[in-house]
Design a protein around this motif. Sequence first.
Motif: not given
Length: 124
Positions: A43-47, A82-83
């Motif tokens: 993700t953009h947030q780093g996840g 995330l799922g």
Amino acid sequence: GLDILLKPGTSAYGEAFEAWVILEFFRLNDYFQRQYRLSYFQTHQGGEVDLVLSKPKESPVLIEIKSTGKIDEMEVNKLVRLGRDFSSSRLYYLSQCPEKIQLAGVKCYPWKMGLEEILSQPPI
């Protein structure tokens, strides 16, 4: 010669373990002709999800890979969040923890057991 000692608990060991498990998925995906597309997600947030197995008309399998011998509940909860982006009900947390448990809908398995469950050929 160049000797590299991978010590458990170090980031180098964790990265090597993750890479090795992913290579096992590539190898067995090919061997069993499961035809999954292997990728990862960030993700953009780093996840991130370490490994995503996908094929048409099936919900993707999201896999978190950890070299530790203990299940990290924070990492399991991140995988659950995330799922939701994938509407995936097939979430796995593979590690070197010997116990097989389910946490928040995530199958937390010893890495080899998870690999076999996800990729083994269905019974004929």
